[in-house]
Scaffold this motif. Sequence first.
Motif, PDB file in Angstrom:
ATOM      1  N   TYR A  46      -4.811  -3.638  -4.437  1.00  0.00           N
ATOM      2  CA  TYR A  46      -4.702  -3.240  -3.036  1.00  0.00           C
ATOM      3  C   TYR A  46      -4.302  -4.469  -2.245  1.00  0.00           C
ATOM      4  O   TYR A  46      -5.002  -5.466  -2.279  1.00  0.00           O
ATOM      5  N   GLU A  47      -3.188  -4.358  -1.513  1.00  0.00           N
ATOM      6  CA  GLU A  47      -2.532  -5.538  -0.967  1.00  0.00           C
ATOM      7  C   GLU A  47      -2.382  -6.472  -2.176  1.00  0.00           C
ATOM      8  O   GLU A  47      -1.743  -6.079  -3.117  1.00  0.00           O
ATOM      9  N   GLN A 106     -16.013   6.063   7.030  1.00  0.00           N
ATOM     10  CA  GLN A 106     -14.861   6.533   6.255  1.00  0.00           C
ATOM     11  C   GLN A 106     -14.613   8.026   6.447  1.00  0.00           C
ATOM     12  O   GLN A 106     -13.533   8.507   6.154  1.00  0.00           O
ATOM     13  N   VAL A 108      -4.981  -1.902  16.128  1.00  0.00           N
ATOM     14  CA  VAL A 108      -6.255  -1.628  15.438  1.00  0.00           C
ATOM     15  C   VAL A 108      -6.126  -1.993  13.958  1.00  0.00           C
ATOM     16  O   VAL A 108      -5.018  -2.070  13.434  1.00  0.00           O
ATOM     17  N   ASN A 109      -7.256  -2.235  13.295  1.00  0.00           N
ATOM     18  CA  ASN A 109      -7.155  -2.468  11.850  1.00  0.00           C
ATOM     19  C   ASN A 109      -7.761  -1.339  11.009  1.00  0.00           C
ATOM     20  O   ASN A 109      -8.119  -1.519   9.872  1.00  0.00           O
ATOM     21  N   ILE A 110      -7.852  -0.160  11.628  1.00  0.00           N
ATOM     22  CA  ILE A 110      -8.154   1.038  10.845  1.00  0.00           C
ATOM     23  C   ILE A 110      -6.840   1.804  10.672  1.00  0.00           C
ATOM     24  O   ILE A 110      -5.920   1.621  11.464  1.00  0.00           O
ATOM     25  N   PRO A 111      -6.746   2.625   9.608  1.00  0.00           N
ATOM     26  CA  PRO A 111      -5.483   3.320   9.372  1.00  0.00           C
ATOM     27  C   PRO A 111      -5.098   4.269  10.515  1.00  0.00           C
ATOM     28  O   PRO A 111      -5.967   4.879  11.139  1.00  0.00           O
ATOM     29  N   VAL A 112      -3.806   4.360  10.752  1.00  0.00           N
ATOM     30  CA  VAL A 112      -3.284   5.270  11.773  1.00  0.00           C
ATOM     31  C   VAL A 112      -2.369   6.306  11.106  1.00  0.00           C
ATOM     32  O   VAL A 112      -1.425   5.948  10.399  1.00  0.00           O
ATOM     33  N   LEU A 169     -11.697   5.184  -1.829  1.00  0.00           N
ATOM     34  CA  LEU A 169     -12.232   5.155  -0.467  1.00  0.00           C
ATOM     35  C   LEU A 169     -13.477   4.266  -0.484  1.00  0.00           C
ATOM     36  O   LEU A 169     -14.560   4.703  -0.839  1.00  0.00           O
ATOM     37  N   ASN A 217       5.020   1.082  11.637  1.00  0.00           N
ATOM     38  CA  ASN A 217       3.854   0.714  10.826  1.00  0.00           C
ATOM     39  C   ASN A 217       2.798   1.791  10.645  1.00  0.00           C
ATOM     40  O   ASN A 217       1.606   1.477  10.592  1.00  0.00           O
ATOM     41  N   LYS A 275       0.848  -1.196   0.000  1.00  0.00           N
ATOM     42  CA  LYS A 275       0.000   0.000   0.000  1.00  0.00           C
ATOM     43  C   LYS A 275       0.875   1.233   0.000  1.00  0.00           C
ATOM     44  O   LYS A 275       2.037   1.203   0.417  1.00  0.00           O
ATOM     45  N   ILE A 308       2.009   4.829   1.307  1.00  0.00           N
ATOM     46  CA  ILE A 308       1.985   5.601   2.543  1.00  0.00           C
ATOM     47  C   ILE A 308       1.597   7.032   2.175  1.00  0.00           C
ATOM     48  O   ILE A 308       2.190   7.647   1.289  1.00  0.00           O
ATOM     49  N   MET A 354      -8.555   3.034   1.754  1.00  0.00           N
ATOM     50  CA  MET A 354      -8.599   4.497   1.782  1.00  0.00           C
ATOM     51  C   MET A 354      -7.216   4.961   1.394  1.00  0.00           C
ATOM     52  O   MET A 354      -6.346   5.129   2.231  1.00  0.00           O
ATOM     53  N   ASN A 355      -7.004   5.101   0.094  1.00  0.00           N
ATOM     54  CA  ASN A 355      -5.652   5.435  -0.326  1.00  0.00           C
ATOM     55  C   ASN A 355      -5.590   5.794  -1.801  1.00  0.00           C
ATOM     56  O   ASN A 355      -6.508   5.529  -2.554  1.00  0.00           O
ATOM     57  N   SER A 387      -0.888   1.246  16.087  1.00  0.00           N
ATOM     58  CA  SER A 387      -1.138   0.780  14.713  1.00  0.00           C
ATOM     59  C   SER A 387      -1.172  -0.745  14.639  1.00  0.00           C
ATOM     60  O   SER A 387      -1.813  -1.309  13.759  1.00  0.00           O
ATOM     61  N   ASP A 428       0.357   4.188   8.783  1.00  0.00           N
ATOM     62  CA  ASP A 428      -0.289   4.093   7.466  1.00  0.00           C
ATOM     63  C   ASP A 428      -0.166   5.407   6.709  1.00  0.00           C
ATOM     64  O   ASP A 428      -0.285   5.445   5.489  1.00  0.00           O
ATOM     65  N   ILE A 458      -3.545  -9.457   7.318  1.00  0.00           N
ATOM     66  CA  ILE A 458      -4.728  -8.620   7.544  1.00  0.00           C
ATOM     67  C   ILE A 458      -4.691  -7.386   6.632  1.00  0.00           C
ATOM     68  O   ILE A 458      -3.665  -6.739   6.492  1.00  0.00           O
ATOM     69  N   ILE A 459      -5.831  -7.130   6.009  1.00  0.00           N
ATOM     70  CA  ILE A 459      -5.955  -5.956   5.140  1.00  0.00           C
ATOM     71  C   ILE A 459      -6.784  -4.914   5.869  1.00  0.00           C
ATOM     72  O   ILE A 459      -7.857  -5.229   6.376  1.00  0.00           O
ATOM     73  N   LYS A 460      -6.275  -3.712   5.925  1.00  0.00           N
ATOM     74  CA  LYS A 460      -7.060  -2.658   6.553  1.00  0.00           C
ATOM     75  C   LYS A 460      -8.172  -2.206   5.606  1.00  0.00           C
ATOM     76  O   LYS A 460      -7.929  -1.978   4.426  1.00  0.00           O
ATOM     77  N   THR A 461      -9.389  -2.121   6.128  1.00  0.00           N
ATOM     78  CA  THR A 461     -10.495  -1.574   5.330  1.00  0.00           C
ATOM     79  C   THR A 461     -11.100  -0.402   6.104  1.00  0.00           C
ATOM     80  O   THR A 461     -11.064  -0.422   7.327  1.00  0.00           O
ATOM     81  N   PRO A 462     -11.693   0.573   5.471  1.00  0.00           N
ATOM     82  CA  PRO A 462     -11.811   0.694   4.023  1.00  0.00           C
ATOM     83  C   PRO A 462     -10.457   0.827   3.321  1.00  0.00           C
ATOM     84  O   PRO A 462      -9.461   1.123   3.953  1.00  0.00           O
ATOM     85  N   GLY A 518     -13.236   5.594  11.441  1.00  0.00           N
ATOM     86  CA  GLY A 518     -12.622   5.104  10.212  1.00  0.00           C
ATOM     87  C   GLY A 518     -11.113   5.240  10.198  1.00  0.00           C
ATOM     88  O   GLY A 518     -10.429   4.615   9.380  1.00  0.00           O
ATOM     89  N   GLU A 519     -10.599   6.055  11.079  1.00  0.00           N
ATOM     90  CA  GLU A 519      -9.177   6.360  11.034  1.00  0.00           C
ATOM     91  C   GLU A 519      -8.766   7.019  12.352  1.00  0.00           C
ATOM     92  O   GLU A 519      -9.587   7.616  13.029  1.00  0.00           O
TER      93      GLU A 519
END
Lengths: 253, 207
Positions: free
Chosen positions: B169-170, A123, A195-199, B150, A219, A2, A4, B125-126, A192, A221, B119-123, A167-168
């Motif tokens: 994505y991933e 989101q 959690v599995n939401i972006p940081v 998004l 890590n 992904k 950054i 958003m990128n 980070s 995001d 693990i894939i982060k959702t949403p 969402g973040e």
Amino acid sequence: MKNIRVISRMDIKGPNLIKTIRFEGLRKVGDPNDFALKYYNDGVDEIIFIDIVASLYQRNNLDAILKKATKNIFVPITVGGGVRNVDDAQRLLRAGADKIAVNTAAIQNPDLIKDLSTNIGSQSVVISIEAKKNINGFWEAYINNGRDKTGLNVLDWSKKIQKLGAGEILLTSVDREGTRKGFDLDLVKLVSEEVNIPVIACGGMYSLSCFENIVKKANADAVAMSDCIHFNRLNIPDIKQFAISKEISVRKL
Amino acid sequence: MKEVSIINYPYGNVLSLIRAFEYLKIKVNLIDNPRDVKKSNRLVFPGVGTFKNAIDFLKNNNFYEEIENFFYLNKPFLGICLGMQVLLDDSEELEKTNGFGIIRGKVVKLPNKNTANKIIKTPHMNWNLILYNKNTNPIFNLGGRYMYFLHSYHAIPIEKNELLAYSIYEDIKICAIIKKRNVVGCQFHPEKSGKDGIKFLESFMTL
């Protein structure tokens, strides 16, 4: 793999872009719209505007800045500061924001996170956490721009806000903010990886190696910066070029 | 002066899309009345939120049939994000809901893990790199450029020639642009994708 995200964080007081050190010692930097446009042309991936006095006065003055920004800036814009309820958030979305950042009101009333995510979508809900290590050795969440402690453990709070539909996370180290001492890697890594939401890591970026460390060792995001770009010690094209040289994926212009 | 009509979907940030077209000196008609669809020569539906809400909104406000007629007349249509997803047969979001079905295929949730069990982060958003299938209509050739995504659900079109572009994505393949005749859909937000996004909207105006 992904990308950054490279984010410019712009703290606003009244009509001015300002910069603080540890949320204090305020300096005027310039016109926020001029700076935002420069960052956009330089290839910034996202812009965050925070009205730093809003939560004290319970109002947000960013509408005018936002309206102007939407005319020539076409990247995601997050707005925060003094958002108390769903109406505030919807007003800012209508004025051109894509995401709303909340700290103080969310801590005072965690159900607000659920209300926001139901009404404007997860989101668009960014929870801002101002973290400071306390004498008991854990990270504590602060409110009112790093002024007031809450007793809340940042790790517990992070898990809770994810569950409530955030969402973040915009994660700022109160001790490092504006100090040019580098990010707090332990703090960002801790959150980070939990959690599995972006940081989004924020607070302390001063050199290119800070960027590499926060991504590779903690890590993050996304990386938010202010001081180093506002005062032109670093610029976004150089940061991105450096990232690519270190095999960190970023969006290329 | 060129004109475009945008359906005034009351959720999310329609303003940025209006501004993006205005930046291109294109006149925007924001339409609340379904009868205005007929008068439009070029239509955009920018959806955010859930699939079911979008379809309910279109049906309850009598936009649905007008849009179907619009497709039938082969006038240029652009669906953005959820506005793209509703072009497919159906979505599993919340409860199974039928879409316009102009593009064959379905909309499914992004997996939580990739094929390597990471693990894939959702949403998602990128910004993501746009990759092209061969034979892609050159006016939408954004190959090698980055667009802003998004979303938590993604479209899986069946017909290969209707999938113009995708992203990874991933290691999940994400449908980025679909097109059938003059009906175009993009999963990314062109109005948030910088100068390349503006270029994409400009391309749509040449259809």
